[in-house]
Design a protein around this motif. Structure first.
Motif, PDB file in Angstrom:
ATOM      1  N   ALA A 359      -9.670  14.370  -9.178  1.00  0.00           N
ATOM      2  CA  ALA A 359      -9.246  13.040  -9.635  1.00  0.00           C
ATOM      3  C   ALA A 359      -7.755  12.833  -9.400  1.00  0.00           C
ATOM      4  CB  ALA A 359      -9.589  12.875 -11.115  1.00  0.00           C
ATOM      5  N   ALA A 360      -6.947  13.884  -9.658  1.00  0.00           N
ATOM      6  CA  ALA A 360      -5.497  13.778  -9.468  1.00  0.00           C
ATOM      7  C   ALA A 360      -5.146  13.630  -7.989  1.00  0.00           C
ATOM      8  CB  ALA A 360      -4.804  14.999 -10.061  1.00  0.00           C
ATOM      9  N   ASP A 361      -5.875  14.326  -7.132  1.00  0.00           N
ATOM     10  CA  ASP A 361      -5.632  14.201  -5.688  1.00  0.00           C
ATOM     11  C   ASP A 361      -5.957  12.788  -5.204  1.00  0.00           C
ATOM     12  OD1 ASP A 361      -4.787  16.790  -5.542  1.00  0.00           O
ATOM     13  OD2 ASP A 361      -6.662  17.596  -4.751  1.00  0.00           O
ATOM     14  N   SER A 362      -7.055  12.230  -5.732  1.00  0.00           N
ATOM     15  CA  SER A 362      -7.425  10.864  -5.366  1.00  0.00           C
ATOM     16  C   SER A 362      -6.348   9.880  -5.820  1.00  0.00           C
ATOM     17  CB  SER A 362      -8.775  10.501  -5.987  1.00  0.00           C
ATOM     18  OG  SER A 362      -9.118   9.165  -5.710  1.00  0.00           O
ATOM     19  N   LEU A 363      -5.831  10.089  -7.047  1.00  0.00           N
ATOM     20  CA  LEU A 363      -4.758   9.236  -7.557  1.00  0.00           C
ATOM     21  C   LEU A 363      -3.492   9.424  -6.741  1.00  0.00           C
ATOM     22  CD1 LEU A 363      -3.709   7.263  -9.694  1.00  0.00           C
ATOM     23  CD2 LEU A 363      -3.201   9.233 -11.171  1.00  0.00           C
ATOM     24  N   HIS A 364      -3.231  10.643  -6.317  1.00  0.00           N
ATOM     25  CA  HIS A 364      -2.049  10.922  -5.487  1.00  0.00           C
ATOM     26  C   HIS A 364      -2.113  10.116  -4.187  1.00  0.00           C
ATOM     27  CE1 HIS A 364       1.140  13.179  -3.468  1.00  0.00           C
ATOM     28  NE2 HIS A 364       0.309  13.337  -2.447  1.00  0.00           N
ATOM     29  N   ARG A 365      -3.269  10.119  -3.538  1.00  0.00           N
ATOM     30  CA  ARG A 365      -3.411   9.358  -2.287  1.00  0.00           C
ATOM     31  C   ARG A 365      -3.248   7.862  -2.530  1.00  0.00           C
ATOM     32  NH1 ARG A 365      -7.466  13.301  -1.733  1.00  0.00           N
ATOM     33  NH2 ARG A 365      -9.058  11.826  -2.462  1.00  0.00           N
ATOM     34  N   ALA A 366      -3.799   7.391  -3.682  1.00  0.00           N
ATOM     35  CA  ALA A 366      -3.655   5.969  -4.015  1.00  0.00           C
ATOM     36  C   ALA A 366      -2.201   5.625  -4.289  1.00  0.00           C
ATOM     37  CB  ALA A 366      -4.525   5.636  -5.228  1.00  0.00           C
ATOM     38  N   ARG A 367      -1.457   6.558  -4.895  1.00  0.00           N
ATOM     39  CA  ARG A 367      -0.037   6.318  -5.159  1.00  0.00           C
ATOM     40  C   ARG A 367       0.759   6.284  -3.854  1.00  0.00           C
ATOM     41  NH1 ARG A 367       0.271  10.195 -10.515  1.00  0.00           N
ATOM     42  NH2 ARG A 367       0.048   8.526 -12.061  1.00  0.00           N
ATOM     43  N   ILE A 368       0.405   7.150  -2.924  1.00  0.00           N
ATOM     44  CA  ILE A 368       1.089   7.135  -1.621  1.00  0.00           C
ATOM     45  C   ILE A 368       0.889   5.772  -0.954  1.00  0.00           C
ATOM     46  CG2 ILE A 368       1.053   8.095   0.710  1.00  0.00           C
ATOM     47  CD1 ILE A 368       2.389   9.951  -1.218  1.00  0.00           C
ATOM     48  N   ASP A 369      -0.348   5.270  -1.001  1.00  0.00           N
ATOM     49  CA  ASP A 369      -0.643   3.969  -0.401  1.00  0.00           C
ATOM     50  C   ASP A 369       0.112   2.855  -1.127  1.00  0.00           C
ATOM     51  OD1 ASP A 369      -2.362   2.198   1.351  1.00  0.00           O
ATOM     52  OD2 ASP A 369      -2.975   1.479  -0.634  1.00  0.00           O
ATOM     53  N   ALA A 370       0.111   2.884  -2.478  1.00  0.00           N
ATOM     54  CA  ALA A 370       0.822   1.863  -3.255  1.00  0.00           C
ATOM     55  C   ALA A 370       2.324   1.942  -3.006  1.00  0.00           C
ATOM     56  CB  ALA A 370       0.523   2.025  -4.743  1.00  0.00           C
ATOM     57  N   ALA A 371       2.855   3.164  -2.850  1.00  0.00           N
ATOM     58  CA  ALA A 371       4.285   3.335  -2.588  1.00  0.00           C
ATOM     59  C   ALA A 371       4.665   2.719  -1.243  1.00  0.00           C
ATOM     60  CB  ALA A 371       4.644   4.818  -2.617  1.00  0.00           C
ATOM     61  N   THR A 372       3.803   2.881  -0.249  1.00  0.00           N
ATOM     62  CA  THR A 372       4.064   2.286   1.071  1.00  0.00           C
ATOM     63  C   THR A 372       4.136   0.764   0.968  1.00  0.00           C
ATOM     64  OG1 THR A 372       2.934   4.129   2.156  1.00  0.00           O
ATOM     65  CG2 THR A 372       3.230   2.101   3.436  1.00  0.00           C
ATOM     66  N   ARG A 373       3.205   0.188   0.213  1.00  0.00           N
ATOM     67  CA  ARG A 373       3.195  -1.267   0.052  1.00  0.00           C
ATOM     68  C   ARG A 373       4.397  -1.745  -0.745  1.00  0.00           C
ATOM     69  NH1 ARG A 373      -0.821  -2.486  -3.102  1.00  0.00           N
ATOM     70  NH2 ARG A 373      -1.849  -0.462  -3.354  1.00  0.00           N
ATOM     71  N   LEU A 374       4.758  -0.997  -1.786  1.00  0.00           N
ATOM     72  CA  LEU A 374       5.926  -1.384  -2.585  1.00  0.00           C
ATOM     73  C   LEU A 374       7.205  -1.288  -1.761  1.00  0.00           C
ATOM     74  CD1 LEU A 374       7.240  -2.166  -5.261  1.00  0.00           C
ATOM     75  CD2 LEU A 374       7.255   0.252  -5.894  1.00  0.00           C
ATOM     76  N   ASP A 375       7.336  -0.231  -0.971  1.00  0.00           N
ATOM     77  CA  ASP A 375       8.532  -0.076  -0.136  1.00  0.00           C
ATOM     78  C   ASP A 375       8.674  -1.257   0.823  1.00  0.00           C
ATOM     79  OD1 ASP A 375       8.840   2.284  -1.450  1.00  0.00           O
ATOM     80  OD2 ASP A 375       8.310   3.569   0.237  1.00  0.00           O
ATOM     81  N   ALA A 376       7.552  -1.687   1.383  1.00  0.00           N
ATOM     82  CA  ALA A 376       7.597  -2.824   2.312  1.00  0.00           C
ATOM     83  C   ALA A 376       7.974  -4.104   1.578  1.00  0.00           C
ATOM     84  CB  ALA A 376       6.235  -2.988   2.999  1.00  0.00           C
ATOM     85  N   ALA A 377       7.431  -4.272   0.348  1.00  0.00           N
ATOM     86  CA  ALA A 377       7.741  -5.478  -0.423  1.00  0.00           C
ATOM     87  C   ALA A 377       9.216  -5.522  -0.795  1.00  0.00           C
ATOM     88  CB  ALA A 377       6.873  -5.526  -1.680  1.00  0.00           C
ATOM     89  N   VAL A 378       9.773  -4.382  -1.191  1.00  0.00           N
ATOM     90  CA  VAL A 378      11.196  -4.341  -1.546  1.00  0.00           C
ATOM     91  C   VAL A 378      12.059  -4.542  -0.299  1.00  0.00           C
ATOM     92  CG1 VAL A 378      13.051  -2.900  -2.477  1.00  0.00           C
ATOM     93  CG2 VAL A 378      10.799  -2.889  -3.566  1.00  0.00           C
ATOM     94  N   ALA A 379      11.654  -3.918   0.822  1.00  0.00           N
ATOM     95  CA  ALA A 379      12.435  -4.042   2.054  1.00  0.00           C
ATOM     96  C   ALA A 379      12.558  -5.489   2.498  1.00  0.00           C
ATOM     97  CB  ALA A 379      11.786  -3.198   3.154  1.00  0.00           C
ATOM     98  N   SER A 380      11.503  -6.280   2.282  1.00  0.00           N
ATOM     99  CA  SER A 380      11.545  -7.684   2.684  1.00  0.00           C
ATOM    100  C   SER A 380      12.528  -8.496   1.852  1.00  0.00           C
ATOM    101  CB  SER A 380      10.141  -8.297   2.581  1.00  0.00           C
ATOM    102  OG  SER A 380       9.738  -8.393   1.223  1.00  0.00           O
ATOM    103  N   GLU A 381      12.911  -7.971   0.705  1.00  0.00           N
ATOM    104  CA  GLU A 381      13.846  -8.677  -0.175  1.00  0.00           C
ATOM    105  C   GLU A 381      15.300  -8.253   0.058  1.00  0.00           C
ATOM    106  OE1 GLU A 381      12.997 -11.070  -2.190  1.00  0.00           O
ATOM    107  OE2 GLU A 381      10.847 -10.890  -1.848  1.00  0.00           O
ATOM    108  N   LEU A 382      15.518  -7.153   0.762  1.00  0.00           N
ATOM    109  CA  LEU A 382      16.871  -6.602   0.850  1.00  0.00           C
ATOM    110  C   LEU A 382      17.798  -7.395   1.773  1.00  0.00           C
ATOM    111  CD1 LEU A 382      16.145  -2.761   0.914  1.00  0.00           C
ATOM    112  CD2 LEU A 382      16.735  -4.217  -1.032  1.00  0.00           C
TER     113      LEU A 382
END
Length: 556
Positions: A359-382
């Motif tokens: 379960a933790a590994d699955s959450l880890h992969r989901a966090r990696i994916d969410a982090a990629t999307r968040l990084d892109a969202a923040v980058a568009s604002e910089l």
């Protein structure tokens, strides 16, 4: 949402009552007008330190009351109020009041009920976020980054928490079994001896009372045996009373008809014979019951003494020995089969750990994916915020097994690199004051509608920037205000022009007392204030025209 703020006798504020509404509210004023006093007053109501320096000179106490509209049920705020026994009527605002005395000490109230400053701080986490250049909470606190990423990605942490709980329970059961098994192993020799001893003795419940009564009966029988035999001889012997009565009865039977009195005498003797025989039976029964058997008495005494000795040895009552024998036998049996039980528990713990890891590994992969999307969202604002040379990233790194928890096996932190080629590092350590404020704004915009407090306050987030950057800040604050109440203390006319409401903070002096006041501005007054912000001390027609142009989008 913050709906009202009432301030009495705080520093330069004598009496001030402010109303707030949804959307973007701006507060402007000249440097030193007292904008920080408003934030200090609100901070006091939210559980900040009750410094006596906040009390206005000459006043006995300072009082701040803040009112909020919050959900009635199912929210973290409602849960906190319930936990602390704070009553609240449905639909009524949440009222927080804080008093600070000039001679020291403070008091706090929630809905007019006494409360601790600690409760105010707990409530504040769900009510207001204050972001400034020196803010060390909220987005700058790495401890909250994991939760923010989970909220942003709408990630299911509940499954990991449940798996962690099952793993923790399985490990606790295994540890308890190991401790019990180890303790039993240490006591194996004593346990085997105790079980053998108790099994051989075979105690029974109620045995002590039975032995004691039988022993006491035989001891009494030994003392009165001669008396009982003497009674038997007097009643039943060849020359005893019953024999003589029967002899007299036989003689009376021959002469009873000669006189009425003789018949009555015969009847009386017959009754005496019957009662005497009954007495003899009772005496014989007692003699039999109290029969003294030296061998049996010795055996009963020996068992009784041994029973009581075993009870003292095991520190229980004699009647509890039978149950103790069963318990010790069960412990010994578990010890004999303990290896199999431990193997089963170890298997269950390993399976629970594997389920958690999955379960933790699955959450880890989901966090990696969410982090990629968040990084892109923040980058568009910089870039619009003049941070185009900077980079933002969300690090998701595995923790050591000892640090795994109900929230998963990851460490999450927001990091930035302000210049090309420079290393990434924590927000608070890398960014300068102005950069940090803009990074926070970019993050808040990217995280908009992803949870958190419903009132956001930005303290001079536009310091050190102007022109297009200030306009970009204002546009993003306005966008953020579509999903939360936003209040901004600003020196930028471009930001101020974006507000839905505008309040002017000004200082006045009557020659004796200096006071700070706040005035809501109408459209004309607002244009004049923005013109002042554009031109300085002397407001020019050109500044008024520019202020009008800035306000046109917000006035449409």
């Amino acid at each position: 949402m913050l709906t009202g703020l009432s301030i009495r006798d705080v520093v330069l504020i004598e009496a001030l009552d402010l109303d707030f509404a949804p959307g973007l509210g701006v507060l402007t004023g000249e440097t030193g007008a007292g904008k920080s006093i408003l934030l200090d007053a609100l901070g006091l109501a939210l559980g900040g330190r009750g410094e006596t320096s906040l009390v206005r000179s000459g006043a006995d106490q300072a009082v701040v009351t803040a009112s909020f509209l919050t959900p009635d049920d199912g929210s973290a705020i409602a849960a906190l109020l319930d936990e602390n026994g704070i009553a609240r009527e449905p639909g009524e605002p949440l009222m927080i009041r804080r008093l600070v005395k000039a001679d020291g000490g403070s008091r706090a109230f929630v809905n007019d009920q006494p409360a601790s400053a600690g409760l105010l701080r707990e409530l504040s986490r769900h009510l207001v976020e204050i972001h400034g250049q020196h803010d060390d909470r909220g987005l700058l606190n790495a401890r909250g980054h994991r939760q923010l990423l989970d909220i942003y990605g709408k990630l299911d942490v509940a499954g990991v928490a449940a798996a962690h709980r099952r793993w923790r329970d399985a490990m606790a059961a295994l540890e308890e079994a190991r401790e019990s098994h180890d303790a039993a192993e240490r006591d194996r020799e004593w346990l085997e001896h105790a079980v053998a001893e108790l099994t051989a003795f075979a105690p029974r419940g109620g045995e002590e009372e039975e032995l004691a009564e039988r022993r006491a009966g035989m001891q009494r029988g030994e003392k009165i045996a001669a008396d009982l035999q003497g009674i038997a001889d007097l009643l039943e012997g060849s020359d005893g009373g019953l024999a003589r009565l029967r002899q007299a009865a036989r003689i009376l039977e021959r002469v009873a008809e000669d006189h009425e009195a003789l018949g009555e005498a015969l009847a009386a003797i017959d009754r005496a014979i019957i009662e005497g025989a009954a007495a003899q039976e009772k005496v014989d029964a007692a003699a039999e019951a109290l029969a003294f058997d030296p061998v049996q008495l010795e055996a009963d005494e020996a068992r009784l003494f041994e029973l009581r000795g075993l009870a003292r040895k095991h520190r229980v009552q004699p009647d509890e020995l039978a149950a103790l024998a069963e318990q010790l036998s069960a412990r010994l049996a578990r010890l004999e089969s303990g290896g199999a039980e431990l193997e089963a528990l170890e298997k269950a713990a390993a399976e629970a750990q594997a389920a958690y890891r999955k379960a933790a590994d699955s959450l880890h992969r989901a966090r990696i994916d969410a982090a990629t999307r968040l990084d892109a969202a923040v980058a568009s604002e910089l870039k619009p915020l003049k941070l185009d040379a900077a980079k933002f990233r969300t690090t998701v790194e595995p923790l050591a097994e000892a640090q795994w928890s109900a929230t998963g096996s990851d460490r999450v932190e927001f990091e930035i690199a302000t210049n090309p080629g420079s290393p990434f590092g924590p927000l608070a350590k890398i960014a300068s004051g102005g950069e940090l404020s803009r990074f926070i704004l970019a993050l808040k915009v990217a995280l908009a509608e992803k949870g958190g407090a419903q009132t956001l306050i930005f303290d001079e987030i536009d310091r050190g920037v102007g022109g297009a950057v200030a306009s970009a800040i204002g546009e993003r604050l306005s966008r953020l205000a579509q999903s939360a109440q936003v209040l901004v203390v600003t020196h930028s006319p471009q930001v101020a022009a974006r507000g839905n409401r505008h309040m002017l903070i000004a200082k006045s002096n009557d020659g004796t007392v200096t006071r700070t006041g706040v005035t809501p501005l109408d459209s004309k007054e607002r244009r004049e204030e923005i013109a002042r912000m554009l031109s300085g001390a002397e407001i020019t027609d050109e500044a008024r025209a520019q202020a009008k142009r800035l306000l046109e989008p917000s006035l449409l």
